[in-house]
Design an enzyme around this catalytic site. Sequence first.
Site, PDB file in Angstrom:
ATOM      1  N   MET A 100       0.891  -1.120  -0.030  1.00 51.85           N
ATOM      2  CA  MET A 100       0.037   0.167  -0.109  1.00 51.85           C
ATOM      3  C   MET A 100       0.804   1.124   0.014  1.00 51.85           C
ATOM      4  O   MET A 100       1.707   1.162   0.721  1.00 51.85           O
ATOM      5  CB  MET A 100      -0.887   0.023   1.374  1.00 51.85           C
ATOM      6  CG  MET A 100      -1.636   1.427   1.656  1.00 51.85           C
ATOM      7  SD  MET A 100      -2.575   1.237   2.934  1.00 51.85           S
ATOM      8  CE  MET A 100      -1.585   1.019   4.328  1.00 51.85           C
TER       9      MET A 100
ATOM     10  N   ASP B  96      -1.332  14.223  -9.229  1.00 49.25           N
ATOM     11  CA  ASP B  96      -2.097  14.318  -7.857  1.00 49.25           C
ATOM     12  C   ASP B  96      -3.000  15.621  -7.715  1.00 49.25           C
ATOM     13  O   ASP B  96      -2.455  16.423  -7.009  1.00 49.25           O
ATOM     14  CB  ASP B  96      -0.835  14.039  -6.687  1.00 49.25           C
ATOM     15  CG  ASP B  96       0.251  13.262  -7.108  1.00 49.25           C
ATOM     16  OD1 ASP B  96      -0.329  11.938  -7.618  1.00 49.25           O
ATOM     17  OD2 ASP B  96       1.165  13.265  -6.615  1.00 49.25           O
TER      18      ASP B  96
ATOM     19  N   ASP C  25      -0.126   5.653  -1.052  1.00 52.43           N
ATOM     20  CA  ASP C  25      -0.578   7.085  -0.626  1.00 52.43           C
ATOM     21  C   ASP C  25      -2.147   6.874  -0.302  1.00 52.43           C
ATOM     22  O   ASP C  25      -2.658   6.069  -0.799  1.00 52.43           O
ATOM     23  CB  ASP C  25      -0.484   7.812  -1.923  1.00 52.43           C
ATOM     24  CG  ASP C  25       0.776   8.105  -2.664  1.00 52.43           C
ATOM     25  OD1 ASP C  25       1.695   7.412  -1.985  1.00 52.43           O
ATOM     26  OD2 ASP C  25       0.859   8.848  -3.527  1.00 52.43           O
TER      27      ASP C  25
ATOM     28  N   TRP D 262       5.809  -1.864  -4.555  1.00 54.79           N
ATOM     29  CA  TRP D 262       5.249  -0.944  -5.416  1.00 54.79           C
ATOM     30  C   TRP D 262       5.032  -1.633  -6.835  1.00 54.79           C
ATOM     31  O   TRP D 262       6.149  -2.008  -7.540  1.00 54.79           O
ATOM     32  CB  TRP D 262       5.877   0.344  -5.446  1.00 54.79           C
ATOM     33  CG  TRP D 262       5.346   1.426  -6.147  1.00 54.79           C
ATOM     34  CD1 TRP D 262       4.327   2.323  -5.409  1.00 54.79           C
ATOM     35  CD2 TRP D 262       5.104   1.737  -7.431  1.00 54.79           C
ATOM     36  NE1 TRP D 262       3.714   3.167  -6.250  1.00 54.79           N
ATOM     37  CE2 TRP D 262       4.234   2.783  -7.821  1.00 54.79           C
ATOM     38  CE3 TRP D 262       6.034   1.381  -8.585  1.00 54.79           C
ATOM     39  CZ2 TRP D 262       4.043   3.360  -8.860  1.00 54.79           C
ATOM     40  CZ3 TRP D 262       5.504   1.942  -9.882  1.00 54.79           C
ATOM     41  CH2 TRP D 262       4.747   3.143 -10.099  1.00 54.79           C
TER      42      TRP D 262
ATOM     43  N   ASP E   3       9.503  14.776  -3.883  1.00 54.00           N
ATOM     44  CA  ASP E   3       9.982  13.525  -4.372  1.00 54.00           C
ATOM     45  C   ASP E   3      11.436  13.357  -3.932  1.00 54.00           C
ATOM     46  O   ASP E   3      11.786  11.926  -3.909  1.00 54.00           O
ATOM     47  CB  ASP E   3       9.492  13.471  -5.786  1.00 54.00           C
ATOM     48  CG  ASP E   3       9.522  12.102  -6.583  1.00 54.00           C
ATOM     49  OD1 ASP E   3       9.532  10.990  -5.760  1.00 54.00           O
ATOM     50  OD2 ASP E   3       9.810  11.779  -7.799  1.00 54.00           O
TER      51      ASP E   3
ATOM     52  N   GLU F 154       4.882  16.301  -5.209  1.00 55.98           N
ATOM     53  CA  GLU F 154       3.910  15.148  -5.097  1.00 55.98           C
ATOM     54  C   GLU F 154       2.820  15.370  -4.329  1.00 55.98           C
ATOM     55  O   GLU F 154       3.184  16.272  -3.175  1.00 55.98           O
ATOM     56  CB  GLU F 154       4.391  13.748  -4.787  1.00 55.98           C
ATOM     57  CG  GLU F 154       5.489  13.396  -5.893  1.00 55.98           C
ATOM     58  CD  GLU F 154       5.924  11.779  -5.704  1.00 55.98           C
ATOM     59  OE1 GLU F 154       5.974  11.226  -6.752  1.00 55.98           O
ATOM     60  OE2 GLU F 154       6.334  11.549  -4.882  1.00 55.98           O
TER      61      GLU F 154
END
Length: 657
Positions: free
Chosen positions: A144, A270, A146, A170, A354, A324
Site C-alpha cells: 500500500m 496528484d 498514498d 510497489w 519526491d 507530489e
Amino acid sequence: MPKPFPMAEPNPVRSSIDHEDPEYAPLSGGAKPEDRRRPTKVILAGLSVLLVIGMMLGFFTDTKPDFCTQANDALLSMTREGAGPRSIPAEAVVRPGARGVKEGVSDKSSRIIAGVNVPSFPWNNSMLSWQRTAFHFQPEKNWMNDPNGPMYYKGWYHFFYQYNPEGAVWGNIVWGHAVSEDLIHWLHLPLAMVADQWYDVNGVWSGSATILPDGQVVMLYTGSSNESVQLQNLAYPADLSDPLLVHWVKHPGNPVLAPPPCINKLDFRDPTTAWYTSGGKWRIAIGAKINKTGMSLVYETEDFKNYKLLPGMLHAVPGTGMWECVDFFPVSEDGLDTSVNGPGVKHVMKVSLDDDRHDYYSIGTYDEKANTWVPDNPEIDVGIGIRYDYGIFYASKTFYDQNKRRRILWGWITESDSEAADVQKGWASLQGIPRTIVLDTKTGSNLLQWPVEEVESLRLSSKEFDSIEVKTGTVVPLDVGTATQVDIVAEFELDKQALGATPEADADYSCGASGGASQRGALGPFGLLVLADDGLSEQTPVYFYVVKGPNGTLKTSICTDQLRSSEASDVVKHVYGSFVPVLEGEKLSVRIMVDHSIVETFAQGGRSCITARVYPTKAIYGAARVFLFNNATEANVKASLKIWQMNSAFIRPYSDQ
Ligand code: DQQ
C-alpha cells in the site's frame, strides 16, 4: 486537543534497581548516524521564487514553444547544481530495485541503510508476524502507499489508497477502498478502480475527492497512460444512494487534463480536492516541476470535465524538485471546509518532495484573484522549512470532516526494513493514525497535529505514575507489563536549580547529527525507552534534549533514536527529530503511541511529530517493556505519566451478512 490528565497515586513500582551513579551512562554505544545537514540559502530562494513566478506568469499566458525553451534555459541556469537555493541531501541508501522510476515516480519500495553487503537478518515467522499492527489501517496483504480521496459520506468515512494487489512491492497500482464509522475499525471493500483504460493502464495513481453542494461526489486522479504520460481523470460513484460507494465509474471523456507545454509528461500529477471561488467556479491544484523547481499549477472548472489553466501558479520553490500530492486548505483553530476563504483566513500548502520523500508544509495567505499563495515567513517556505513529521510520513492528504467539523490528516508510513523482509511477510506499509490538524494559535507559525479522539476508544487498563524523580544517568522500569500496544502521555520537568546553575552553551543540537540517546549533554537526553527488552539490548528512546543558549534561552528538541532499536542490521537506523517550540510556563509533554512496528510521537500537543518504524528481534511480544531514562549530566527530571494498554481494532473484509 490534548487534555491534561489527572495525576494520581505515587509510582507504585519505583524501581529498586535504579542506577544512581552519575557516571553510569546506560545508553552508551550505537553507531553515529550520518550527518544530514540541510543548507538553505534563503535570500537567493526569495529572489528565485520571484524570478520564476515572473517568468511563469509570462509563460502561461503565452505558451509558444520558443518561450518554453527560454523559460527552461533560465530555470536551468538558476538552479544548476550548487547554484540553487536548496540542495536536498540524498540519503545514503541501497535501492533494491528502482520500482517506479521509468513510470515517472521515484523508487517507492523500501530502502535499507547504506553500506556494502548489509547482511540480511534471519527473520523468522514469529518475528515478522509480530510486526503487523493491531490498530493501524493496513490491507490484509500486499503493498500500500498514498492515501487517496478521503471523505465522510452518509455516515461513513471513506478511505482509498494506492495498492498493489499482486505483491508486497510497489507496482500494478490500483485503488483499494475501505470504510469506517469511526476512523478506527475498518471494513475492506472491493477495489474501487483498476487500471483498465489506456489513460491509466500503467497505474491508477493518487487523487482527491470533492463533495459538491448538491451531494455529488467527484473524484479526480492521475492515470499513468499506456505511454507513461501523467493524465488527470475524472471518476464518480455509480450509485450515490449507496453510502458505501462500492462502484465507481470513469468519465467517458477521460482524460480531462494532459501536461501543459513546458511540463514533462512524467511531472504532472496528484490533483487536490477542489475549492469553490467567489467567481462561482471550482479550482484544483496539481503538482509539477521544471528542472529542479517544484510548483503547483491551478486549473479552473465549472463542471470538472473542462478546465482552464490559470496564468501564473499558486506557488513555486526552486531547488525542491517534483511536488507530489500537493494539499491546499484553509486553517484556523477549528477545522474549515476547503472552500472557506476571506480576510484573515490562513491557508496551508503542503508538498511531498519526491527528492527527499518528506512532507513539508507552510502557512500563508491565498490571493484568489492573483492566483497566488504567499508564505507568512519565506524562511520557512514550503519545501524548505517545517515538516508534518520528522520520521517517516509521506504523500499525506487532508479532508474536511463535515460530520465533526474538523480537518483530518492521513499519511502513508512506509517500511524501513529490507524489501526481502517485506516480501517474506507478504505486506508493506501502514497508514498513520489519522490526525486532527488545527492552527497553533499560541505560536501562529505551526500546526498542531493530534491523533483523532476516536483512537481513545481503544484504551483499556491504565497505570499512572506521578512525579517520578529520574536522576542523571538512570533508567527506571515502568511496570505496565507487555508494552507492544500502548498509548503513553507523559510530562517532564527539569530540576529548576540545576537548570539555573547550568552554564550557557552556544552549541545547537540536531537529533539527526547527534549520537542519539547515548550522547550525554548537560540538560538531555531524557524521556522514555519503548520497545525495550529487560536487558536493554534493544530499545527505542523517545527523548527531549534541552540546550541553554545565550541569555539563558532554552531550545528543546524531540527525537526518536532507532540506533539500538533492533539487533538486525538490515533495517534503517536513524535518529529522527527536530526542534519543538516550548512556550513560557509550559511543561515538556509528549504522547507516544506504540503499535508493534510503529512508534508515533507527538510533542507539545502536536507541534512536532515523529513516526518511526521499528523492527526489534527480542523486545517483542511479552518481552517488550517501557522505561523512563535520564542521560543528562547536570539535571534530574521529574516525570508524570499515564500509560494505557490498547485494544486491537476490527479491520476486516466487508460482508453484507
Ligand atoms: N504515489 C503515486 C503518485 C504520487 C506518488 C503513485 C507519491 O501519484 O505522486 O503510486 O508517493
